[in-house]
Motif scaffolding. Structure first.
Motif, PDB file in Angstrom:
ATOM      1  N   TRP A  22     -13.086  -7.058   0.726  1.00 12.59           N
ATOM      2  CA  TRP A  22     -13.422  -6.676   2.101  1.00 12.59           C
ATOM      3  C   TRP A  22     -13.373  -5.172   2.215  1.00 12.59           C
ATOM      4  CZ3 TRP A  22      -9.439  -4.510   5.280  1.00 12.59           C
ATOM      5  CH2 TRP A  22      -8.132  -4.708   4.819  1.00 12.59           C
ATOM      6  N   LYS A  80     -12.104 -12.677  11.437  1.00 20.49           N
ATOM      7  CA  LYS A  80     -11.431 -11.395  11.612  1.00 20.49           C
ATOM      8  C   LYS A  80     -10.004 -11.388  11.078  1.00 20.49           C
ATOM      9  CE  LYS A  80     -14.183 -10.045  15.651  1.00 20.49           C
ATOM     10  NZ  LYS A  80     -14.852  -8.916  14.955  1.00 20.49           N
ATOM     11  N   LYS A 118      -4.564  -8.237   8.167  1.00 21.14           N
ATOM     12  CA  LYS A 118      -5.500  -7.718   9.173  1.00 21.14           C
ATOM     13  C   LYS A 118      -5.954  -8.852  10.079  1.00 21.14           C
ATOM     14  CE  LYS A 118      -9.711  -6.563   7.939  1.00 21.14           C
ATOM     15  NZ  LYS A 118     -10.883  -5.812   7.401  1.00 21.14           N
ATOM     16  N   MET A 157      -4.309  -3.330  11.289  1.00 19.22           N
ATOM     17  CA  MET A 157      -3.861  -3.741   9.959  1.00 19.22           C
ATOM     18  C   MET A 157      -2.407  -3.324   9.756  1.00 19.22           C
ATOM     19  SD  MET A 157      -5.640  -3.039   6.270  1.00 19.22           S
ATOM     20  CE  MET A 157      -5.717  -1.265   6.487  1.00 19.22           C
ATOM     21  N   CYS A 206     -10.420  -1.755   1.476  1.00 20.37           N
ATOM     22  CA  CYS A 206      -9.338  -1.941   0.510  1.00 20.37           C
ATOM     23  C   CYS A 206      -9.775  -1.615  -0.903  1.00 20.37           C
ATOM     24  CB  CYS A 206      -8.804  -3.369   0.578  1.00 20.37           C
ATOM     25  SG  CYS A 206      -7.471  -3.558   1.758  1.00 20.37           S
ATOM     26  N   SER A 248      -8.907 -10.235  -0.237  1.00 21.38           N
ATOM     27  CA  SER A 248      -8.166 -10.778   0.892  1.00 21.38           C
ATOM     28  C   SER A 248      -8.288 -12.286   0.947  1.00 21.38           C
ATOM     29  CB  SER A 248      -8.679 -10.193   2.217  1.00 21.38           C
ATOM     30  OG  SER A 248      -9.977 -10.648   2.486  1.00 21.38           O
ATOM     31  N   GLU A 289      -8.052  -8.696  13.599  1.00 16.18           N
ATOM     32  CA  GLU A 289      -8.673  -7.819  14.584  1.00 16.18           C
ATOM     33  C   GLU A 289      -9.111  -8.590  15.827  1.00 16.18           C
ATOM     34  OE1 GLU A 289     -11.690  -6.038  12.134  1.00 16.18           O
ATOM     35  OE2 GLU A 289     -10.391  -4.343  11.630  1.00 16.18           O
ATOM     36  N   SER A 340      -7.579 -11.665   7.657  1.00 14.08           N
ATOM     37  CA  SER A 340      -7.574 -11.614   6.203  1.00 14.08           C
ATOM     38  C   SER A 340      -6.257 -11.033   5.709  1.00 14.08           C
ATOM     39  CB  SER A 340      -8.745 -10.783   5.666  1.00 14.08           C
ATOM     40  OG  SER A 340      -8.677  -9.466   6.192  1.00 14.08           O
ATOM     41  N   HIS A 360       3.521   3.408   4.357  1.00 11.87           N
ATOM     42  CA  HIS A 360       3.748   1.986   4.547  1.00 11.87           C
ATOM     43  C   HIS A 360       5.217   1.693   4.278  1.00 11.87           C
ATOM     44  CE1 HIS A 360       2.880   2.271   0.190  1.00 11.87           C
ATOM     45  NE2 HIS A 360       3.751   1.275   0.064  1.00 11.87           N
ATOM     46  N   ASN A 416      -1.418  -6.350   2.685  1.00 10.56           N
ATOM     47  CA  ASN A 416      -2.160  -5.890   3.867  1.00 10.56           C
ATOM     48  C   ASN A 416      -2.554  -7.101   4.699  1.00 10.56           C
ATOM     49  OD1 ASN A 416      -3.422  -2.828   3.071  1.00 10.56           O
ATOM     50  ND2 ASN A 416      -2.810  -4.138   1.371  1.00 10.56           N
ATOM     51  N   GLN A 425      -3.343  -9.101  17.925  1.00  6.97           N
ATOM     52  CA  GLN A 425      -3.264  -8.464  16.608  1.00  6.97           C
ATOM     53  C   GLN A 425      -1.830  -8.220  16.140  1.00  6.97           C
ATOM     54  OE1 GLN A 425      -5.623  -4.927  16.140  1.00  6.97           O
ATOM     55  NE2 GLN A 425      -4.998  -4.620  14.030  1.00  6.97           N
ATOM     56  N   GLU A 460      -0.080 -10.332  13.054  1.00  9.12           N
ATOM     57  CA  GLU A 460       0.188  -9.597  11.819  1.00  9.12           C
ATOM     58  C   GLU A 460       1.676  -9.584  11.494  1.00  9.12           C
ATOM     59  OE1 GLU A 460      -3.706  -6.590  11.957  1.00  9.12           O
ATOM     60  OE2 GLU A 460      -1.706  -5.808  12.383  1.00  9.12           O
TER      61      GLU A 460
END
Length: 265
Positions: free
Chosen positions: A99, A115, A201, A1, A102, A107, A203, A117, A144, A199, A208, A212
């Protein structure tokens, strides 16, 4: 994420932007929608929340097939869309579906990638982006990145550039605001800030990081373009009441869905 916080200042008040945001989203969605592509509005209705009070719930399908990079199109079906569910309790908004991980967040969901979001929280305040830890980020693990986006001087993709929407040159006939000069955030009044905690995500091993990072790049561009347009179109919406802009939103929803060939009213 991958989590980032974006702060986008505007030469407006939060009350003005409440109308400007609704107008801009509706007009932009209609402009960008083509046959089979664009933003399809499935639901747009009042919603009451026990914590946040009265608000507006929207559900949209963002059709993206032709807008994906070649490496993404190679692994996606021909018909591809993201489902966006959003709760607008202005000056606080939540985007997506719940989800795990969070808290009370939400999301965006992809039509074929369970997988993948995106969760977005937004808060609007009348300041120049100097509120720290505005999201009380106890739900976030670790630090962050915080990125300040400048609607006048940050670059956007060349294909989206319109000289009439450039805040460095635009001057509002009705409000007298603009053009924006270097350092405008430090001396412009009024000023407000959109704080967005994003955020992403995905996976899937091996993809990934790339996905992202790509999604955050797209979100950054969307935020810059949308906020630039909200200011550049200020003379079109600044005299509207909230009721009038909601009526405009409904008209655009019908027109955009027809443009997309949607069966939804």
């Amino acid at each position: 994420m991958l989590i980032k916080e974006y702060r986008i200042c505007m030469p407006l008040t939060t009350e003005e932007y409440r109308v400007g945001q609704l107008y801009t989203i509706s007009k932009h969605s209609h402009q960008e929608s083509e046959k089979g592509e664009g933003v399809e509005v499935v639901k747009n209705e009042p919603h009451e929340d026990p914590v946040h009070g009265p608000g507006q719930f929207t559900e949209k399908r963002v059709h993206l097939s032709s807008k994906l990079p070649s490496w993404a199109r190679a692994v996606t079906p021909r018909i591809f869309y993201i489902t966006e569910k959003a709760w607008n309790y202005y000056p606080y908004t939540i985007t997506g579906e719940p989800w795990a991980g969070c808290g009370d967040g939400h999301s965006l969901q992809c039509s074929f990638l369970p997988k993948f979001s995106i969760y977005i929280e937004t808060k609007y305040e009348d300041n120049c982006g100097d509120s720290e830890n505005i999201f009380r980020s106890d739900k976030i693990l670790g630090d962050h990145e915080v990125s300040f986006l400048d609607i006048a001087f940050d670059e956007i993709p060349e294909r989206y550039y319109r000289s009439l929407e450039d805040p460095r040159f635009f001057s509002s006939a009705k409000t007298g605001r603009g053009p924006l000069q270097e350092g405008w955030r430090q001396h412009t009044k009024p000023i407000m800030c959109s704080y967005k905690l994003v955020n992403v995500k995905f996976e899937v091993w091996g993809l990934q990081t790339r996905v992202e990072q790509f999604v955050h790049k797209v979100i950054r561009d969307i935020l810059l373009i949308g906020h630039r347009q909200a200011f550049a179109w200020v003379d079109e919406w600044c005299d509207m009441s909230l009721e009038e802009v909601r009526a405009f939103e409904s008209q655009m929803q019908v027109a955009t869905n027809q443009k997309l060939g949607s069966q939804h009213p």
